[in-house]
Scaffold this motif. Structure first.
Motif, PDB file in Angstrom:
ATOM      1  N   MET A  88       0.911  -1.272  -0.127  1.00  0.00           N
ATOM      2  CA  MET A  88       0.146   0.042  -0.244  1.00  0.00           C
ATOM      3  C   MET A  88       0.766   1.171  -0.041  1.00  0.00           C
ATOM      4  O   MET A  88       0.455   2.176  -0.607  1.00  0.00           O
ATOM      5  CB  MET A  88      -0.961  -0.057   1.439  1.00  0.00           C
ATOM      6  CG  MET A  88      -2.246  -0.780   1.110  1.00  0.00           C
ATOM      7  SD  MET A  88      -3.188   0.013  -0.376  1.00  0.00           S
ATOM      8  CE  MET A  88      -3.494   1.622  -0.068  1.00  0.00           C
ATOM      9  N   GLN A  89       1.970   1.111   0.568  1.00  0.00           N
ATOM     10  CA  GLN A  89       2.928   2.269   0.733  1.00  0.00           C
ATOM     11  C   GLN A  89       3.347   2.912  -0.801  1.00  0.00           C
ATOM     12  O   GLN A  89       3.568   4.006  -1.124  1.00  0.00           O
ATOM     13  CB  GLN A  89       4.128   2.049   1.320  1.00  0.00           C
ATOM     14  CG  GLN A  89       3.883   2.031   3.007  1.00  0.00           C
ATOM     15  CD  GLN A  89       5.118   1.758   3.752  1.00  0.00           C
ATOM     16  OE1 GLN A  89       6.110   1.398   3.203  1.00  0.00           O
ATOM     17  NE2 GLN A  89       4.781   1.808   5.065  1.00  0.00           N
ATOM     18  N   LYS A  90       3.379   1.748  -1.761  1.00  0.00           N
ATOM     19  CA  LYS A  90       3.771   1.994  -3.115  1.00  0.00           C
ATOM     20  C   LYS A  90       2.512   2.451  -3.808  1.00  0.00           C
ATOM     21  O   LYS A  90       2.573   3.427  -4.780  1.00  0.00           O
ATOM     22  CB  LYS A  90       3.918   0.635  -3.742  1.00  0.00           C
ATOM     23  CG  LYS A  90       5.262   0.162  -3.193  1.00  0.00           C
ATOM     24  CD  LYS A  90       5.892  -1.424  -4.009  1.00  0.00           C
ATOM     25  CE  LYS A  90       6.993  -1.781  -3.299  1.00  0.00           C
ATOM     26  NZ  LYS A  90       7.335  -3.234  -3.869  1.00  0.00           N
ATOM     27  N   ILE A  91       1.555   2.307  -3.206  1.00  0.00           N
ATOM     28  CA  ILE A  91      -0.015   2.887  -4.015  1.00  0.00           C
ATOM     29  C   ILE A  91      -0.127   4.332  -3.404  1.00  0.00           C
ATOM     30  O   ILE A  91      -0.186   5.159  -4.294  1.00  0.00           O
ATOM     31  CB  ILE A  91      -1.270   2.055  -3.642  1.00  0.00           C
ATOM     32  CG1 ILE A  91      -0.893   0.597  -4.186  1.00  0.00           C
ATOM     33  CG2 ILE A  91      -2.375   2.613  -4.204  1.00  0.00           C
ATOM     34  CD1 ILE A  91      -0.905   0.412  -5.784  1.00  0.00           C
ATOM     35  N   ARG A  92      -0.134   4.624  -2.123  1.00  0.00           N
ATOM     36  CA  ARG A  92      -0.369   5.944  -1.506  1.00  0.00           C
ATOM     37  C   ARG A  92       0.824   6.924  -2.081  1.00  0.00           C
ATOM     38  O   ARG A  92       2.027   6.663  -1.968  1.00  0.00           O
ATOM     39  CB  ARG A  92      -0.262   5.778  -0.023  1.00  0.00           C
ATOM     40  CG  ARG A  92      -1.170   5.047   0.447  1.00  0.00           C
ATOM     41  CD  ARG A  92      -1.103   5.117   2.031  1.00  0.00           C
ATOM     42  NE  ARG A  92      -1.791   4.161   2.654  1.00  0.00           N
ATOM     43  CZ  ARG A  92      -1.299   3.192   3.632  1.00  0.00           C
ATOM     44  NH1 ARG A  92      -0.072   3.240   3.657  1.00  0.00           N
ATOM     45  NH2 ARG A  92      -2.042   2.214   4.066  1.00  0.00           N
ATOM     46  N   GLY A  93       0.172   7.948  -2.910  1.00  0.00           N
ATOM     47  CA  GLY A  93       1.132   8.962  -3.240  1.00  0.00           C
ATOM     48  C   GLY A  93       1.467   8.847  -4.670  1.00  0.00           C
ATOM     49  O   GLY A  93       1.512   9.829  -5.528  1.00  0.00           O
TER      50      GLY A  93
END
Length: 331
Positions: A88-93
């Motif tokens: 999800m960190q790769k999706i957010r932003g």
């Protein structure tokens, strides 16, 4: 729009919160589709589940007490509900950015605007150095219409007006070059003039980046100005959805009609403003029948039975109301 152009598809999404009083069904079988390049507006009063659904999309529901208990959130065919925190960190932003409704609580008061903008570029742009990040931050501030970007870059949040802080939040959302921007009540705390400027900025940015915008608000005026397609929520469920033209020129659900009537106009005054009577049902003990029944002026016998199914009345217009059963659109 054909199926290949689908960017985001929400399927039967359910979100619950455990409380001392019992379980709150904040989002109840939510389903809608957002296409590439489309501006979709989600409208409803406070507590309707608008913001909770967007937080679920970003995996930002605090657990406990909240939890996604069912359904799918398909982004480019990938179910966000099943992704790990690292994924999800790769999706957010990078892919999806969110602009929260109060920028003063979203910006860190002890860091400059530049520090906070640079962090976005350093996190999401491969190989970015401090020098590259600063250059990009100033470009982003310039893109969102800030006249003296270098000065704002060096400022702290409290030194800026509400409208300037909101522009900074939009710049931060754009810094990672996302395909989807979620704007949660982006004009709530702003005066009318600044609201108009921010909405025009959104329209301009959409044209420039060819992205999709998910706009969450209780303000029908904002929806009318911005949205291509509109989803109307009430007590955690969708009660009507259609194109902006259908929702504003031909509202079907009594709740949607009530929202339309309660919107102030140039002819309105304090003695003639319309309000929808009654209150939303207790979220811990929702009835089996239509949630709007106790507040509805068009109630019929069927409204005391089961909750109404979603009825399709045109290729793009759907409504959950017993009044339209038997009036389905024939393909």
């Amino acid at each position: 729009m054909n199926q290949s152009e689908t960017l985001l598809e929400i399927k039967d999404l359910c979100v619950e919160f455990k409380t001392m009083a019992g379980t709150v069904h904040a989002v109840d079988h939510l389903s809608y589709t957002l296409h590439r390049g489309e501006k979709l507006g989600i409208v409803g009063e406070s507590g309707s589940g608008k913001s909770v659904s967007s937080l679920a999309m970003m995996q930002l529901i605090p657990n406990p007490p909240g939890k996604v208990t069912g359904g799918q959130i398909l982004y480019n065919g990938k179910d966000l509900v099943k992704l790990s925190e690292r994924e999800m960190q790769k999706i957010r932003g990078n892919e999806i950015s969110m602009i929260f409704q109060e920028p003063m609580t979203s910006l860190n008061p002890v860091f400059t605007i530049g520090d906070q903008l640079d962090e976005v570029s350093l996190l999401h742009i491969p190989g970015a150095t401090r020098e590259i990040a600063k250059k990009r931050s100033i470009e982003m501030l310039n893109m969102v219409g800030i006249a003296m970007p270098e000065r704002v870059y060096a400022s702290f949040p409290h030194e800026l007006s509400g409208g300037m802080r909101q522009r900074v939040m939009i710049a931060m959302a754009l810094a990672g070059e996302p395909r989807l921007i979620i704007a949660d009540e982006p004009t709530t705390a702003l005066d009318v003039t600044i609201q108009a400027q921010i909405l025009e900025l959104f329209n301009d940015l959409k044209r420039r980046i060819n992205g999709s915008i998910l706009l969450i608000t209780h303000d029908l005026g904002v929806i009318a100005e911005m949205a291509d397609y509109v989803v109307v929520m009430y007590a955690g469920r969708i009660i009507e959805k259609g194109t902006a033209t259908e929702i504003f020129n031909n509202p079907l659900h009594p709740y949607t009609k009530g929202l339309q009537k309660s919107k102030p106009t140039m002819k309105s005054n304090s003695d003639t403003l319309f309000n929808i009577p009654g209150n939303v049902p207790n979220p811990v003990n929702m009835p089996d029948y239509c949630y709007f029944k106790e507040r509805c002026s068009e109630c019929i016998g069927k409204c005391s039975g089961k909750y109404p199914d979603m009825v399709q009345v045109s290729p793009t217009h759907f409504v959950a109301c017993h009044l339209y059963e038997g009036k389905e659109f024939r393909k």
